[in-house]
Scaffold this motif. Structure first.
Motif, PDB file in Angstrom:
ATOM      1  N   ALA A  28     -12.513   4.632   8.499  1.00 36.98           N
ATOM      2  CA  ALA A  28     -11.331   4.304   7.688  1.00 36.98           C
ATOM      3  C   ALA A  28     -10.125   3.977   8.569  1.00 36.98           C
ATOM      4  N   ILE A  29      -9.932   4.771   9.614  1.00 39.20           N
ATOM      5  CA  ILE A  29      -8.778   4.538  10.494  1.00 39.20           C
ATOM      6  C   ILE A  29      -8.882   3.172  11.162  1.00 39.20           C
ATOM      7  N   LEU A  30     -10.054   2.871  11.688  1.00 42.49           N
ATOM      8  CA  LEU A  30     -10.245   1.571  12.353  1.00 42.49           C
ATOM      9  C   LEU A  30     -10.052   0.427  11.355  1.00 42.49           C
ATOM     10  N   GLU A  31     -10.601   0.615  10.174  1.00 45.07           N
ATOM     11  CA  GLU A  31     -10.507  -0.425   9.148  1.00 45.07           C
ATOM     12  C   GLU A  31      -9.041  -0.682   8.769  1.00 45.07           C
ATOM     13  N   ASN A  32      -8.308   0.391   8.545  1.00 43.73           N
ATOM     14  CA  ASN A  32      -6.908   0.226   8.135  1.00 43.73           C
ATOM     15  C   ASN A  32      -6.044  -0.335   9.259  1.00 43.73           C
ATOM     16  N   LEU A  33      -6.373   0.023  10.501  1.00 45.57           N
ATOM     17  CA  LEU A  33      -5.643  -0.573  11.625  1.00 45.57           C
ATOM     18  C   LEU A  33      -5.984  -2.048  11.745  1.00 45.57           C
ATOM     19  N   LYS A  34      -7.258  -2.359  11.514  1.00 44.51           N
ATOM     20  CA  LYS A  34      -7.678  -3.768  11.620  1.00 44.51           C
ATOM     21  C   LYS A  34      -6.928  -4.635  10.597  1.00 44.51           C
ATOM     22  N   ILE A  35      -6.719  -4.079   9.418  1.00 44.73           N
ATOM     23  CA  ILE A  35      -6.021  -4.815   8.353  1.00 44.73           C
ATOM     24  C   ILE A  35      -4.552  -5.033   8.692  1.00 44.73           C
ATOM     25  N   THR A  36      -3.949  -4.062   9.389  1.00 42.07           N
ATOM     26  CA  THR A  36      -2.488  -4.065   9.520  1.00 42.07           C
ATOM     27  C   THR A  36      -1.974  -4.383  10.912  1.00 42.07           C
ATOM     28  N   PHE A  37      -2.723  -4.015  11.942  1.00 39.47           N
ATOM     29  CA  PHE A  37      -2.215  -4.078  13.316  1.00 39.47           C
ATOM     30  C   PHE A  37      -2.530  -5.432  13.939  1.00 39.47           C
ATOM     31  N   THR A  38      -1.524  -6.076  14.510  1.00 36.47           N
ATOM     32  CA  THR A  38      -1.742  -7.414  15.049  1.00 36.47           C
ATOM     33  C   THR A  38      -2.004  -7.409  16.558  1.00 36.47           C
ATOM     34  N   ARG A 143      -7.668   2.918   0.714  1.00 37.61           N
ATOM     35  CA  ARG A 143      -6.509   2.202   0.166  1.00 37.61           C
ATOM     36  C   ARG A 143      -6.538   2.101  -1.353  1.00 37.61           C
ATOM     37  N   GLU A 144      -7.740   2.149  -1.946  1.00 40.41           N
ATOM     38  CA  GLU A 144      -7.773   2.062  -3.405  1.00 40.41           C
ATOM     39  C   GLU A 144      -7.402   3.404  -4.034  1.00 40.41           C
ATOM     40  N   ARG A 145      -7.452   4.471  -3.255  1.00 37.10           N
ATOM     41  CA  ARG A 145      -7.080   5.783  -3.787  1.00 37.10           C
ATOM     42  C   ARG A 145      -5.630   6.138  -3.483  1.00 37.10           C
TER      43      ARG A 145
ATOM     44  N   ILE B 383      -8.657  12.179  -0.949  1.00 35.26           N
ATOM     45  CA  ILE B 383      -9.586  12.296   0.178  1.00 35.26           C
ATOM     46  C   ILE B 383     -10.961  11.787  -0.236  1.00 35.26           C
ATOM     47  N   PRO B 384     -11.676  11.128   0.703  1.00 30.61           N
ATOM     48  CA  PRO B 384     -12.914  10.441   0.322  1.00 30.61           C
ATOM     49  C   PRO B 384     -14.072  11.383  -0.019  1.00 30.61           C
ATOM     50  N   THR B 385     -13.975  12.659   0.357  1.00 30.52           N
ATOM     51  CA  THR B 385     -15.102  13.574   0.110  1.00 30.52           C
ATOM     52  C   THR B 385     -15.169  14.056  -1.338  1.00 30.52           C
ATOM     53  N   GLY B 410       0.464  11.740  -6.743  1.00 26.94           N
ATOM     54  CA  GLY B 410      -0.018  10.452  -6.269  1.00 26.94           C
ATOM     55  C   GLY B 410       0.377   9.289  -7.150  1.00 26.94           C
ATOM     56  N   GLY B 411      -0.167   8.141  -6.813  1.00 31.02           N
ATOM     57  CA  GLY B 411       0.161   6.893  -7.494  1.00 31.02           C
ATOM     58  C   GLY B 411      -0.787   6.587  -8.632  1.00 31.02           C
ATOM     59  N   GLN B 412      -0.944   5.300  -8.943  1.00 31.84           N
ATOM     60  CA  GLN B 412      -1.709   4.868 -10.113  1.00 31.84           C
ATOM     61  C   GLN B 412      -3.122   5.453 -10.168  1.00 31.84           C
ATOM     62  N   TRP B 413      -3.795   5.507  -9.031  1.00 29.66           N
ATOM     63  CA  TRP B 413      -5.178   5.980  -9.022  1.00 29.66           C
ATOM     64  C   TRP B 413      -5.256   7.432  -9.490  1.00 29.66           C
ATOM     65  N   ILE B 414      -4.341   8.235  -8.999  1.00 25.37           N
ATOM     66  CA  ILE B 414      -4.275   9.645  -9.408  1.00 25.37           C
ATOM     67  C   ILE B 414      -3.848   9.740 -10.872  1.00 25.37           C
ATOM     68  N   GLN B 415      -2.870   8.917 -11.260  1.00 22.18           N
ATOM     69  CA  GLN B 415      -2.354   8.982 -12.632  1.00 22.18           C
ATOM     70  C   GLN B 415      -3.443   8.660 -13.664  1.00 22.18           C
TER      71      GLN B 415
END
Lengths: 452, 452
Positions: A28-38, A143-145, B383-385, B410-415
């Motif tokens: 997750a950390i790598l994925e989110n950095l990949k999305i955001t970090f240039t 990110r969806e949560r 959390i993903p677990t 939290g936001g929409q997902w939690i709501q």
């Protein structure tokens, strides 16, 4: 200061403990950095050659290019040796996400980590969720949560990853922006004091929100906060105020929380605004980041729901705010635009058939009134006579240079409109009492500024 | 009592002042009734022959069938004569939505209305937004702007249409249900006292929330509330507590609010739980309507975010709640399911890698503990677990028969998930301090019950 810069402006990041398995923190950390970090991103995992399309390395030592920042998510028992490798590689900054140190009683392990890194590499963590800011998301929440906020003016320093990140989710959901979010965890090296000093000079940050369970360097905290506060407001929530809470802090982080009174006294001395609840931390910081300080306590309330005017008036008086009489000119202007059943007194009641135009004229008169230093705008937008033009009218109230906040109570339809206002830097609250307390926080900041 | 029944169970309704023009109040009311009401509906408008596909009549006198309830939305100056016609038609109940009476200083007009109707027709209003309940929506707010709640157990009596209806919007948006919502406005006839007596015997109502600016029949209020409270809890928010607030009440409704202390004393005497803020009115009523009373103050906190445990522990102690030691058996059961870094003490910390199964085992142990009378379940679900099975686990905690509430920040997902829980009668709060205060309200109700 120079060191800390690498945490916030790295040109290359190594993710040590990057995982190939979706659902894992290291993925997750790598994925989110990949999305955001240039900048350049190096996954480190001796078992993999490629993750998420990026070349993977067995160790930082096998990378030829220089690395500014290491993000470490390996098991606790491996972290010390990884830090030794990072030092060899001349990495100057590391964020240790991994938990399993003093917070579970492993004090020896934490001490060893501290000793081996001291003077050689700067560390944020361990036991934290890292940094979130524009262009750098290393949070492991899907990110969806957990929604990420847009770019804004508040910086958050949090000792609890859970409290900080869920609050970030609320912030994002309400359309409030964030400058930098820093989870400090067990803070074996970089602590809130040093981060405050960094944020002092950070142009992206206009206000600082702080969640702390313990402050070890009390004297330095007061010193740096005192220096910052005339430039940028600081709001702090101290957890572990009661004996039971302090016991829970001890269980949670292994830190001694100390009596609440000492913290309150230190905050007061430093000019830090104390939030009594999580809600206040959130409510106050968004007002302080987006609105000017309130130089006295004379507020006007403008509403289209009479009951709201009463509730807000009660809350204002209870919060030490004053509802001055409006000047004759204002009353005249209001009477011009109000129907017979409207109320041209403070709180001003535009009544349940108010229109956008009525709000516009009334707000202009009230904002220009010399008796009034700040305005609470209450909008019952569900009535059919009001259109979305009211949002523009409210945004444009900035031109009067006086602080103001909005109260809008309601469901999804109202929340969508509130998000729009928040995007323009207008703080919106769902309950009149919350809005009033935010104005009171602006007044408290005004008082603090006068003392300086 | 028999009279009031026509307000809540009419078989036919005349909408006097029904309009052909979308956007007008008289159109919206007819439209919303047409959508929801299954009885006979008669629009009255001398200028129209048909509105929204319904036959339109010039007057109630031109309708041959009997009419149970009149809803009046014509200009204030016409209302008296309309009431005279309603009396002639033998209509026994009227809701006057129209404003323009004592609230704008037209006391004479209101008095005439009172005199002409007295003993002949029962009246709710004027200057109100009417009744909302399952099968009867006469609110004039557009449905796309103000969401309607689902069927539930709380009944709301509100003196302010604005406060009441926007709160209804919040309630709907959070997935909380409502039994009956009654806006009483200037209450020239039916008042909160009589409505309380009606709701006492109303099987649909399990808890009553009350927003008042003034109570005229104080003695009767205390009497009826005292009688109800052992069966159904009442929460009240009094607006106009400060001098400024009382002045605003006078401007708003023409009523004298009277000192706040008198109201607080009367509430206390009657066993009515006083909400100090709008948020508390909402928060307390949904807990009281859906959860059993708390017989003592021994609560346990179960969390997967350590910081939340600390914040909740602080708030609990500050609210007069106790965090008892867990029994040896519970600690043993917790240790079985917890990783080394988990905390098997109150507050219980399942930590940031908690799973649905870990929650399930821990909750079972804690709920069954004899030292524990109520549980605050804090869920950091981002959390993903954790999966959505946790929601079912929480719903099923009802089987233990002990009160519990949930905190989910939290936001929409939690709501979305919170709405699901609310639909099952589980009260959810976005901040730990709000959740704790709701438990404290359940404990207050427990104390009130013991006194009886």
């Amino acid at each position: 200061m120079a060191d800390l810069n690498l945490f916030f402006n790295p040109t290359s990041i190594a993710v040590i403990g990057a995982s190939r398995t979706p659902g894992k923190i290291g993925y997750a950390i790598l994925e989110n950095l990949k999305i955001t970090f240039t900048g350049k991103l190096f996954p480190i995992n001796p078992q993999a050659t490629e993750i998420l399309g990026l070349n993977c390395y067995p160790s930082v030592l096998s990378i030829e290019e220089p690395i500014d920042l290491a993000v470490i998510v390996t098991p606790a028992e491996t972290v010390k040796n990884i830090i030794v490798e990072c030092i060899k590689k001349k990495i100057k900054a590391a964020i240790i996400i991994s938990s399993g140190f003093s917070e579970i009683g492993e004090k020896e392990r934490e001490l060893e980590l501290k000793n081996v890194s001291k003077g050689k590499i700067r560390i944020i963590g361990p036991n934290c969720v890292g940094i979130f800011q524009k262009g750098m998301d290393m949070m492991f929440f899907p990110r969806e949560r957990l929604k990420r906020p847009s770019d804004g003016y508040i910086s958050h320093i949090t000792q609890s990853g859970a409290v900080g990140s869920t609050l970030l989710d609320v912030i994002a959901s309400e359309g409030v922006g964030v400058a930098r979010f820093i989870s400090i965890g067990n803070k074996i090296d970089v602590d809130e004091v040093e981060l405050l000093a960094y944020l002092e000079k950070d142009v992206a940050t206009r206000a600082i929100a702080l969640y702390v369970e313990s402050i070890t360097r009390g004297k330095e905290f007061v010193e740096v906060a005192k220096r910052i506060v005339p430039k940028k407001p600081i709001v702090a929530l101290k957890a572990g105020k009661t004996k039971k809470g302090q016991e829970a802090v001890l269980s949670h982080t292994g830190a001694l929380a100390g009596p609440a009174e000492i913290y309150s006294a230190a905050f007061k001395q430093a000019g830090v605004i104390e939030a009594k609840t999580t809600e206040e931390l959130f409510d106050f910081s968004k007002a302080l980041a987006n609105q000017p300080a309130l130089n006295d306590n004379r507020i006007a309330i403008v509403t289209d729901g009479g009951g709201y005017g009463i509730l807000a008036a009660d809350a204002a008086v209870q919060a030490g705010l004053d509802l001055p009489q409006l000047s004759d000119n204002t009353v005249k202007a209001l009477k011009n635009v109000l129907p017979p059943h409207g109320i041209a007194k403070n709180p001003v009641d535009l009544t349940g058939d108010a229109t956008t135009e009525r709000y516009q004229t009334a707000l202009e008169a009230v904002f220009k009134d010399k008796n009034v230093s700040a305005v609470l705008i209450i909008i019952l937008m569900q009535i059919p006579t009001i259109n979305d033009g009211l949002l523009d009218v409210i945004r444009d109230c900035k031109m009067y240079g006086k602080p103001f906040v909005v109260c809008a109570t309601g469901g999804q339809w109202i929340q969508e409109r509130a998000r729009k206002l928040e995007g323009w830097g207008v703080p919106v609250y769902d309950m009149p009492e919350r809005a009033v307390k935010a104005l009171a926080a602006l007044a408290e900041y005004g008082k603090i500024l006068k003392k300086k």
